[in-house]
Design a protein around this motif. Sequence first.
Motif, PDB file in Angstrom:
ATOM      1  N   ASP A  42      -1.198   0.179   2.164  1.00 36.52           N
ATOM      2  CA  ASP A  42      -2.569   0.402   2.384  1.00 36.52           C
ATOM      3  C   ASP A  42      -3.627  -0.820   2.192  1.00 36.52           C
ATOM      4  O   ASP A  42      -3.104  -1.777   1.618  1.00 36.52           O
ATOM      5  N   HIS A  43      -4.735  -0.808   2.886  1.00 34.10           N
ATOM      6  CA  HIS A  43      -5.600  -1.806   2.861  1.00 34.10           C
ATOM      7  C   HIS A  43      -6.763  -1.471   2.170  1.00 34.10           C
ATOM      8  O   HIS A  43      -7.754  -2.133   1.887  1.00 34.10           O
ATOM      9  N   HIS A  44      -6.808  -0.081   1.323  1.00 32.89           N
ATOM     10  CA  HIS A  44      -8.112   0.167   0.511  1.00 32.89           C
ATOM     11  C   HIS A  44      -7.770  -0.347  -0.648  1.00 32.89           C
ATOM     12  O   HIS A  44      -6.512  -0.273  -1.454  1.00 32.89           O
ATOM     13  N   PRO A  45      -8.797  -1.134  -1.251  1.00 33.80           N
ATOM     14  CA  PRO A  45      -8.442  -1.760  -2.594  1.00 33.80           C
ATOM     15  C   PRO A  45      -8.321  -0.794  -4.008  1.00 33.80           C
ATOM     16  O   PRO A  45      -7.986  -1.394  -4.947  1.00 33.80           O
TER      17      PRO A  45
ATOM     18  N   GLY B  68      -8.357   6.008  13.779  1.00 29.60           N
ATOM     19  CA  GLY B  68      -7.209   5.399  14.724  1.00 29.60           C
ATOM     20  C   GLY B  68      -6.310   4.724  13.660  1.00 29.60           C
ATOM     21  O   GLY B  68      -5.186   4.579  13.861  1.00 29.60           O
ATOM     22  N   ASP B  69      -6.671   4.240  12.648  1.00 32.92           N
ATOM     23  CA  ASP B  69      -5.645   3.477  11.765  1.00 32.92           C
ATOM     24  C   ASP B  69      -4.963   4.494  10.925  1.00 32.92           C
ATOM     25  O   ASP B  69      -3.638   4.148  10.977  1.00 32.92           O
ATOM     26  N   CYS B  70      -5.186   5.551  10.417  1.00 34.61           N
ATOM     27  CA  CYS B  70      -4.164   6.208   9.635  1.00 34.61           C
ATOM     28  C   CYS B  70      -3.197   6.876  10.493  1.00 34.61           C
ATOM     29  O   CYS B  70      -1.980   6.946  10.298  1.00 34.61           O
TER      30      CYS B  70
ATOM     31  N   THR C 147      -9.116  -0.188  16.236  1.00 35.43           N
ATOM     32  CA  THR C 147     -10.277   0.619  15.710  1.00 35.43           C
ATOM     33  C   THR C 147     -10.789   0.026  14.335  1.00 35.43           C
ATOM     34  O   THR C 147     -11.968   0.120  14.119  1.00 35.43           O
ATOM     35  N   ASP C 148      -9.600  -0.222  13.482  1.00 33.35           N
ATOM     36  CA  ASP C 148     -10.400  -0.524  11.980  1.00 33.35           C
ATOM     37  C   ASP C 148     -11.109  -1.702  11.939  1.00 33.35           C
ATOM     38  O   ASP C 148     -11.763  -1.859  11.099  1.00 33.35           O
ATOM     39  N   SER C 149     -10.738  -2.594  12.984  1.00 37.25           N
ATOM     40  CA  SER C 149     -11.230  -3.951  12.857  1.00 37.25           C
ATOM     41  C   SER C 149     -12.423  -3.995  13.671  1.00 37.25           C
ATOM     42  O   SER C 149     -12.981  -4.982  14.087  1.00 37.25           O
TER      43      SER C 149
ATOM     44  N   VAL D  70       0.141   5.860   4.195  1.00 35.79           N
ATOM     45  CA  VAL D  70      -0.300   4.855   4.824  1.00 35.79           C
ATOM     46  C   VAL D  70      -1.852   4.801   4.756  1.00 35.79           C
ATOM     47  O   VAL D  70      -2.180   6.178   5.000  1.00 35.79           O
ATOM     48  N   ASP D  71      -2.589   3.997   4.592  1.00 34.47           N
ATOM     49  CA  ASP D  71      -4.133   3.993   4.859  1.00 34.47           C
ATOM     50  C   ASP D  71      -4.788   4.767   3.974  1.00 34.47           C
ATOM     51  O   ASP D  71      -5.690   5.396   4.206  1.00 34.47           O
ATOM     52  N   ALA D  72      -4.255   5.188   2.692  1.00 29.97           N
ATOM     53  CA  ALA D  72      -4.778   6.163   1.828  1.00 29.97           C
ATOM     54  C   ALA D  72      -4.375   5.949   0.472  1.00 29.97           C
ATOM     55  O   ALA D  72      -3.327   5.372   0.126  1.00 29.97           O
TER      56      ALA D  72
HETATM   57 MN   LIG Z   1      -7.462   1.887   7.429  1.00 26.36          MN
END
Ligand SMILES: [Mn+2]
Length: 328
Positions: A116-119, A35-37, A167-169, A90-92
Motif C-alpha cells: 500500500d502507498h497510504h501512510p 483505477g489504482d485498487c 489514474t492515481d498519479s 493492495v492500496d488499502a
Molecule cells: Mn492508490
Amino acid sequence: MKKASQEKLNLLKEIEAKIEKYKNIVIFHHIRPDGDCLGSQFGLKYLIKENFKDKNVYTIGDPKGSFPYLNFPMDNLENKPINNSLAIIVDANFKNRIECREYLDNNTFNDVIRIDHHPNDDDLNASLRWVEPEAPAAAQQVAELAYKLKWKINEEAATYLYLGIYTDSVRLTTSTTNEKTMFLVSELWKHGAKKDLIHNEMMKKTLEDIKISAFVQQNMQIKNKVVSFYFSLNDQKKLGIIDPLKANRPFLLANIDDNKIWVFFTEEDKNKIRCEFRSNGPCVRNVAIKWGGGGHHRASGAQIDDEKNIPLIIKDCEKEILNIKDYD
Ligand SMILES: [Mn+2]
C-alpha cells in the motif's frame, strides 16, 4: 532506475516467499473502487498466474462498473476458512475501507500481507507490510515488485498496472511521480500495456459531463484560498445524476488561480455527505483525520452526517493553509 537497497530487496523477496508458500491467494480491493485498487488487484493477479502457474489466484469485491473497457471478473468465495491461503490487501489499510471485509473478520486465511502507498496504520494483523507513501500508486509498487524480482510481465498485468499508475498519479502529474514511475511505466508499455485504449477512454466526456462541470463551476465558493462546492441530492437529480457515487468530482475545483485547497462535498444519502479534499501543498490529511477520515497529504477523504459541518470544515481547510510553511 536506482538499485534497490538490500533492505528493500529483502522485503520484496519476503513477499515473493509468501506467494510461493501458499496455494490459494485472494486479492482484495478497497470500497469506492478506483483505477489504482482495481489495477493493482488485477495486475498482481495476472503476474502471479503468469509466474507461479500452480497457484489459485482469486479476486474478490465489486468494481461497480468502473472502467467498463477493461474486465474485472470477481470470484465467488464461500466465507469459510480456506486451507493453505494468503490474503493480499493492495492500496488499502483499515478493514472498514476494504470491500468484502467479512472474509478478514472471519479469519478465512492463514496469512495476510499488505502492499500500500497510504501512510496510515492498519488493523489487518498482517504478517508483512510494504507501505510506501512516496509511491504515487500502489500499482507502481506491484510493478516494482515484478521488475525487481524479474517476474515475467504479461500484457494483462501491464495494462492493469498502467491503469493504476496513470489514474492515481493524475495522468503522471502528481509530485510523487518521478523517474522511477516513468521507468516502470516504460517497462509496462514495453510489455504491451494498452495505453492508447486507457488514454482515449479517459479523455472521453459526455454532454452530460459538460453540463455538470458548468453547474459546479458556476456555483463553487472561493474564500481564503479554499475552493469548495456542495452537491446536494436535489441538484444531482436536476442534472440527471442517479448514482451519487458518480457525482463526486473534486477535479472540477482544482488549481484555480493561487488557491491552495479544494474540497468537494457530495450528499450521498440522508445524513451522509462525502468530503473529498485535494491540495497543491497543504496537508489536507490533517483536516480529513479531524473529521473521521484519512488519506494522503494532498488527497484525502472523510464522511460526515450533517450539512451544518460544511462551513466548519472549510474553516479548518483555511487554517491548514497557514501551516504550509511546515512542509513546503
Ligand atoms: Mn492508490
